[in-house]
Write a protein that holds these residues in place. Structure first.
Motif, mmCIF file in Angstrom:
data_model
loop_
_atom_site.group_PDB
_atom_site.id
_atom_site.type_symbol
_atom_site.label_atom_id
_atom_site.label_comp_id
_atom_site.label_asym_id
_atom_site.label_seq_id
_atom_site.Cartn_x
_atom_site.Cartn_y
_atom_site.Cartn_z
ATOM 1 N N MET A 191 48.566 13.064 4.585
ATOM 2 C CA MET A 191 49.661 12.223 5.061
ATOM 3 C C MET A 191 49.433 11.881 6.536
ATOM 4 O O MET A 191 49.037 12.756 7.319
ATOM 5 C CB MET A 191 51.003 12.966 4.889
ATOM 6 C CG MET A 191 52.223 12.079 5.056
ATOM 7 S SD MET A 191 53.760 13.038 5.010
ATOM 8 C CE MET A 191 53.547 13.965 3.505
ATOM 9 N N ARG B 281 54.026 9.564 9.422
ATOM 10 C CA ARG B 281 54.810 9.691 8.202
ATOM 11 C C ARG B 281 55.294 11.125 8.011
ATOM 12 O O ARG B 281 56.389 11.365 7.510
ATOM 13 C CB ARG B 281 53.994 9.210 7.006
ATOM 14 C CG ARG B 281 53.734 7.712 7.071
ATOM 15 C CD ARG B 281 52.980 7.184 5.874
ATOM 16 N NE ARG B 281 52.865 5.730 5.945
ATOM 17 C CZ ARG B 281 52.214 4.981 5.073
ATOM 18 N NH1 ARG B 281 51.577 5.559 4.056
ATOM 19 N NH2 ARG B 281 52.165 3.665 5.226
ATOM 20 N N VAL C 65 59.093 12.503 7.392
ATOM 21 C CA VAL C 65 59.504 13.426 6.326
ATOM 22 C C VAL C 65 60.275 14.600 6.912
ATOM 23 O O VAL C 65 61.339 14.989 6.402
ATOM 24 C CB VAL C 65 58.264 13.921 5.551
ATOM 25 C CG1 VAL C 65 58.646 15.069 4.611
ATOM 26 C CG2 VAL C 65 57.648 12.778 4.758
ATOM 27 N N ARG D 169 57.115 8.160 3.694
ATOM 28 C CA ARG D 169 55.769 8.305 3.138
ATOM 29 C C ARG D 169 55.234 7.018 2.534
ATOM 30 O O ARG D 169 54.085 6.653 2.723
ATOM 31 C CB ARG D 169 55.766 9.388 2.054
ATOM 32 C CG ARG D 169 55.990 10.789 2.555
ATOM 33 C CD ARG D 169 55.774 11.788 1.436
ATOM 34 N NE ARG D 169 54.408 11.759 0.938
ATOM 35 C CZ ARG D 169 53.985 12.396 -0.145
ATOM 36 N NH1 ARG D 169 54.852 13.087 -0.875
ATOM 37 N NH2 ARG D 169 52.727 12.332 -0.526
#
Length: 497
Positions: A1, A5, A9, A30
């Motif tokens: 990831m 992002r 999260v 995401r």
């Protein structure tokens, strides 16, 4: 990831904790442009759902909804249903999921007992009490709501699901909020769903099974395909055109799909069935027509899941409900609470992380050593596979013998001429109780009562043979496909059919 992002999260988790609100905030961070919902009105991305539900939450606050208040949802499967649940989570309100098949009197009773502040309802549902505040246009409320950020970590709102009410008035059951991702891991240990795939969900979202599909789909970042009304042709078209890898159905839906001639759906890896008993002939035919893709979950509103049968298990034993998934304890107990040895029939008890917190009227289910009663009786074979004999309150005693209607129902469903069957116990002057069978054939006159009795007599003990046989055009069912035995016509006097 990507790092940016990941920050999004984590920020969503800090703001919303592990709730459905975080699910869409995580998706917006995401994969913001990934489709989250496909319905009759088009496509919404994860970022759009996250933004729209913030506006909807502010709109509900403007209607007087506060943390701890209750919002009822009376909707078909579409974006408005999902967005209302998420908006409630964002303000700490409880969402009461209403069965679309409730009568006007049942609706009035539930709304009064639940002390609902606002009802979000589709326009077609007009039987609401006049004193209830109603929202029929979720899109309008979203457009009116502000995009103002909402307070961080609101109180945990509950999802309140109604019991099916097949044997009485529906009760509100408080569904627990997952404390982590282990409930999803339990289901994934037996059902091989994949991250980011497209999942069709014709099972009603107000039902525990449709709700489970929504929740696990959200964990996986899946695209959910929702339709207001179930049509088997539309479902298969969605699977083909959207490349769905999985569908969540109740058994009666699967039966209707199997009646279609064109069932070519190469993308389909998983047919997940639950909500009512899966007839063994339907399981066998599904595996023959679609290949090894059928998974059958046995559970209830109160206990969530008990066991899951895989395609290999169903191919060998079509009537099994499989084995407990990861983190689940199962016990078969006698009337004194002692374990029953393999092969012996007893009451089914289960423990997992998602046992309900009780009914909203303060009542609950029987619990023994941390295991909750399912209300069913069954047995495990020598390999550990679980088989359900029927409801413990449906067992009858005929001539001193214990008889389970579900066993006869499964046998009758295996007849080529029979589409569906229901069996109930009725009073009998000589034997105390006897069985009455209600049978739906594929065409009128193809069977007579004696042929039905002969078939049962050949395969089961004499006390299982139904003295009364009634032919119907269809069995009465509720909105989730469960047979409403209380609505079956009166059984005939002996000798009539």
């Amino acid at each position: 990831m990507r790092p940016d992002r990941l920050v999004g999260v984590l920020a969503g988790y800090v703001h919303w904790d592990i709730t459905v609100a975080w699910g869409y905030a995580m998706g917006a961070a995401r994969h913001p442009d990934r489709p989250a919902i496909v319905d009759d009105d088009g496509v919404l991305t994860f970022a759009q759902v996250d933004r729209r539900t913030t506006r909807l939450a502010n709109g509900l606050v403007g209607r007087g909804v506060r943390a701890g208040g209750k919002v009822a949802v009376l909707c078909r499967n579409h974006r408005g249903f999902v967005e209302t649940m998420v908006a409630c989570a964002k303000i700490g309100a409880h969402a009461v999921l209403l069965n679309t098949g409730l009568s006007a009197s049942q609706l009035a009773t539930v709304l009064r007992e639940q002390e609902v502040a606002v009802v979000v309802a589709d326009e077609e549902f007009t039987d609401l009490p006049p004193d209830v505040q109603r929202v029929t246009d979720v899109a309008e409320l979203i457009s009116e709501g502000a995009a103002t950020p909402l307070p961080r970590r609101p109180p945990r709102g509950r999802l309140i699901v109604l019991t099916s009410g097949t044997t009485g008035a529906p009760k509100g059951a408080r569904r627990p909020e997952p404390a982590g991702l282990s409930p999803a891991a339990a289901l994934l240990s037996r059902i091989p769903l994949r991250e980011g795939e497209t999942i069709a969900v014709p099972a009603p979202l107000f039902h525990t099974w449709g709700l489970a599909a929504f929740q696990i789909g959200l964990v996986l970042g899946a695209t959910l395909v929702l339709r207001r009304k179930f049509e088997p042709e539309v479902l298969l078209a969605d699977v083909r055109e959207r490349g769905c890898g999985a569908v969540f159905v109740v058994p009666v839906m699967l039966q209707r799909v199997l009646e279609l001639a064109d069932r070519d759906v190469p993308s389909l890896r998983v047919i997940a069935s639950s909500g009512s008993a899966l007839p063994p002939p339907v399981a066998t035919r599904c595996l023959r027509e679609f290949g090894p893709v059928l998974y059958n979950l046995y559970g209830s509103t109160e206990v969530s899941w008990v066991s899951i049968a895989t395609p290999a298990e169903l191919a060998e034993h079509p009537s099994t409900v499989g084995r407990p998934p990861r983190g689940t304890r199962l016990a078969i107990l006698d009337e004194h609470g002692a374990p029953v040895p393999p092969g012996g029939t007893g009451r089914i008890f289960v423990a997992n992380e998602m046992l309900f917190d009780g009914y909203t009227n303060g009542m609950g289910k029987e619990v023994r050593d941390g295991l909750m009663s399912t209300g069913d009786v069954g047995y495990r074979d020598g390999t550990g596979l679980l088989f359900v004999a029927g409801r413990d309150d449906e067992m009858i005693v005929s001539g001193g013998e214990n008889v389970y209607p579900a066993e006869v129902e499964a046998l009758l469903a295996g007849l080529d001429q029979v589409r569906e069957a229901a069996v109930v116990g009725v009073p009998d002057e000589e034997f105390g109780q006897r069985l009455a069978a209600y049978v739906v054939c594929d065409r009128p006159g193809v069977l007579d009562p004696e042929a039905v009795r002969d078939h049962v007599r050949t395969h089961l003990a004499r006390f299982s043979v139904p003295r009364d046989v009634v032919f119907l055009d269809a069995l009465p069912r509720n909105a989730t496909g469960k047979v409403l035995k209380r609505d079956l016509p009166p059984y005939p006097v002996r000798g009539e059919t």
